[in-house]
Write a protein that holds these residues in place. Structure first.
Motif, PDB file in Angstrom:
ATOM      1  N   ASP A 138       0.829  -1.209   0.000  1.00 41.36           N
ATOM      2  CA  ASP A 138       0.000   0.000   0.000  1.00 41.36           C
ATOM      3  C   ASP A 138       0.865   1.260   0.000  1.00 41.36           C
ATOM      4  OD1 ASP A 138      -2.570   1.304   0.102  1.00 41.36           O
ATOM      5  OD2 ASP A 138      -2.112   1.786   2.199  1.00 41.36           O
ATOM      6  N   SER A 139       1.927   1.253   0.798  1.00 40.44           N
ATOM      7  CA  SER A 139       2.803   2.434   0.842  1.00 40.44           C
ATOM      8  C   SER A 139       3.546   2.613  -0.479  1.00 40.44           C
ATOM      9  CB  SER A 139       3.784   2.342   2.010  1.00 40.44           C
ATOM     10  OG  SER A 139       4.724   1.311   1.798  1.00 40.44           O
ATOM     11  N   LYS A 140       3.943   1.508  -1.102  1.00 39.74           N
ATOM     12  CA  LYS A 140       4.617   1.605  -2.399  1.00 39.74           C
ATOM     13  C   LYS A 140       3.668   2.135  -3.472  1.00 39.74           C
ATOM     14  CE  LYS A 140       8.206  -1.895  -1.825  1.00 39.74           C
ATOM     15  NZ  LYS A 140       8.785  -3.150  -2.344  1.00 39.74           N
ATOM     16  N   VAL A 177       1.736   6.610  -6.874  1.00 36.54           N
ATOM     17  CA  VAL A 177       0.671   7.533  -7.259  1.00 36.54           C
ATOM     18  C   VAL A 177       1.150   8.972  -7.126  1.00 36.54           C
ATOM     19  CG1 VAL A 177      -1.600   8.412  -6.566  1.00 36.54           C
ATOM     20  CG2 VAL A 177      -1.234   5.957  -6.780  1.00 36.54           C
ATOM     21  N   ASP A 178       1.872   9.275  -6.061  1.00 39.91           N
ATOM     22  CA  ASP A 178       2.395  10.632  -5.861  1.00 39.91           C
ATOM     23  C   ASP A 178       3.378  11.007  -6.967  1.00 39.91           C
ATOM     24  OD1 ASP A 178       0.865  10.851  -3.585  1.00 39.91           O
ATOM     25  OD2 ASP A 178       2.515  10.349  -2.214  1.00 39.91           O
ATOM     26  N   VAL A 179       4.271  10.085  -7.316  1.00 38.77           N
ATOM     27  CA  VAL A 179       5.251  10.343  -8.374  1.00 38.77           C
ATOM     28  C   VAL A 179       4.541  10.549  -9.711  1.00 38.77           C
ATOM     29  CG1 VAL A 179       7.127   9.312  -9.715  1.00 38.77           C
ATOM     30  CG2 VAL A 179       7.153   9.164  -7.228  1.00 38.77           C
ATOM     31  N   CYS A 180       3.547   9.728  -9.990  1.00 36.50           N
ATOM     32  CA  CYS A 180       2.807   9.855 -11.249  1.00 36.50           C
ATOM     33  C   CYS A 180       2.039  11.170 -11.316  1.00 36.50           C
ATOM     34  CB  CYS A 180       1.848   8.683 -11.419  1.00 36.50           C
ATOM     35  SG  CYS A 180       2.686   7.154 -11.867  1.00 36.50           S
ATOM     36  N   GLU A 181       1.516  11.615 -10.192  1.00 34.30           N
ATOM     37  CA  GLU A 181       0.785  12.885 -10.170  1.00 34.30           C
ATOM     38  C   GLU A 181       1.697  14.044 -10.574  1.00 34.30           C
ATOM     39  OE1 GLU A 181      -1.818  15.664  -7.104  1.00 34.30           O
ATOM     40  OE2 GLU A 181      -0.965  13.784  -6.413  1.00 34.30           O
ATOM     41  N   LYS A 196       1.382  16.209 -14.094  1.00 39.81           N
ATOM     42  CA  LYS A 196       1.238  17.667 -14.057  1.00 39.81           C
ATOM     43  C   LYS A 196       2.254  18.322 -14.977  1.00 39.81           C
ATOM     44  CE  LYS A 196      -0.935  18.334  -9.573  1.00 39.81           C
ATOM     45  NZ  LYS A 196      -0.798  18.879  -8.222  1.00 39.81           N
ATOM     46  N   SER A 197       3.487  17.826 -14.972  1.00 46.58           N
ATOM     47  CA  SER A 197       4.506  18.420 -15.849  1.00 46.58           C
ATOM     48  C   SER A 197       4.192  18.120 -17.315  1.00 46.58           C
ATOM     49  CB  SER A 197       5.899  17.925 -15.479  1.00 46.58           C
ATOM     50  OG  SER A 197       6.189  16.681 -16.041  1.00 46.58           O
ATOM     51  N   ILE A 198       3.671  16.937 -17.603  1.00 47.66           N
ATOM     52  CA  ILE A 198       3.286  16.608 -18.979  1.00 47.66           C
ATOM     53  C   ILE A 198       2.159  17.519 -19.437  1.00 47.66           C
ATOM     54  CG2 ILE A 198       2.173  14.849 -20.415  1.00 47.66           C
ATOM     55  CD1 ILE A 198       3.777  12.758 -18.821  1.00 47.66           C
ATOM     56  N   GLU A 199       1.198  17.778 -18.556  1.00 42.81           N
ATOM     57  CA  GLU A 199       0.079  18.652 -18.901  1.00 42.81           C
ATOM     58  C   GLU A 199       0.562  20.072 -19.201  1.00 42.81           C
ATOM     59  OE1 GLU A 199      -3.978  20.375 -16.821  1.00 42.81           O
ATOM     60  OE2 GLU A 199      -3.123  18.492 -16.103  1.00 42.81           O
ATOM     61  N   GLN A 200       1.491  20.580 -18.404  1.00 44.10           N
ATOM     62  CA  GLN A 200       2.039  21.916 -18.652  1.00 44.10           C
ATOM     63  C   GLN A 200       2.772  21.954 -19.988  1.00 44.10           C
ATOM     64  OE1 GLN A 200       4.454  22.641 -15.212  1.00 44.10           O
ATOM     65  NE2 GLN A 200       2.752  23.426 -13.996  1.00 44.10           N
ATOM     66  N   GLU A 201       3.521  20.910 -20.280  1.00 47.27           N
ATOM     67  CA  GLU A 201       4.257  20.863 -21.544  1.00 47.27           C
ATOM     68  C   GLU A 201       3.285  20.815 -22.727  1.00 47.27           C
ATOM     69  OE1 GLU A 201       7.428  17.905 -23.727  1.00 47.27           O
ATOM     70  OE2 GLU A 201       7.459  18.062 -21.539  1.00 47.27           O
ATOM     71  N   MET A 202       2.208  20.068 -22.588  1.00 47.24           N
ATOM     72  CA  MET A 202       1.224  19.976 -23.663  1.00 47.24           C
ATOM     73  C   MET A 202       0.528  21.316 -23.894  1.00 47.24           C
ATOM     74  SD  MET A 202       1.473  17.101 -25.059  1.00 47.24           S
ATOM     75  CE  MET A 202       0.039  17.209 -26.096  1.00 47.24           C
ATOM     76  N   ARG A 203       0.307  22.079 -22.847  1.00 48.67           N
ATOM     77  CA  ARG A 203      -0.276  23.415 -23.028  1.00 48.67           C
ATOM     78  C   ARG A 203       0.632  24.277 -23.876  1.00 48.67           C
ATOM     79  NH1 ARG A 203      -2.189  24.178 -16.908  1.00 48.67           N
ATOM     80  NH2 ARG A 203      -4.114  22.983 -17.032  1.00 48.67           N
ATOM     81  N   GLY A 204       1.937  24.201 -23.636  1.00 48.20           N
ATOM     82  CA  GLY A 204       2.900  24.954 -24.442  1.00 48.20           C
ATOM     83  C   GLY A 204       2.897  24.509 -25.888  1.00 48.20           C
TER      84      GLY A 204
END
Length: 64
Positions: A12-14, A19-23, A27-35
């Motif tokens: 569960d902790s892993k 999930v935190d790393v993927c979030e 978010k960075s992929i979404e920002q890049e796609m906006r650009g």
């Protein structure tokens, strides 16, 4: 039963860490796609302008 509960807690902790790393990653992929979208929109506007100018030039050449 103690070992199974420990294993479940570990998994569960892993999963939560993953999930935190993927979030953060998404978010960075979404920002890049906006650009990228902004750049594509600019290129699209340029191409529409060039196409309009070419059409006007061709009409001018045919009318002359």
């Amino acid at each position: 039963m103690g070992q199974i509960e420990t294993d479940i807690a570990l998994v569960d902790s892993k999963i939560n860490a993953h999930v935190d790393v993927c979030e953060v990653r998404y978010k960075s992929i979404e920002q890049e796609m906006r650009g990228v979208n902004a750049r594509l929109k600019r290129i699209e506007q340029i191409l529409i302008g060039v196409a309009g100018a070419l059409i006007m030039l061709l009409i001018h050449m045919v009318v002359k």
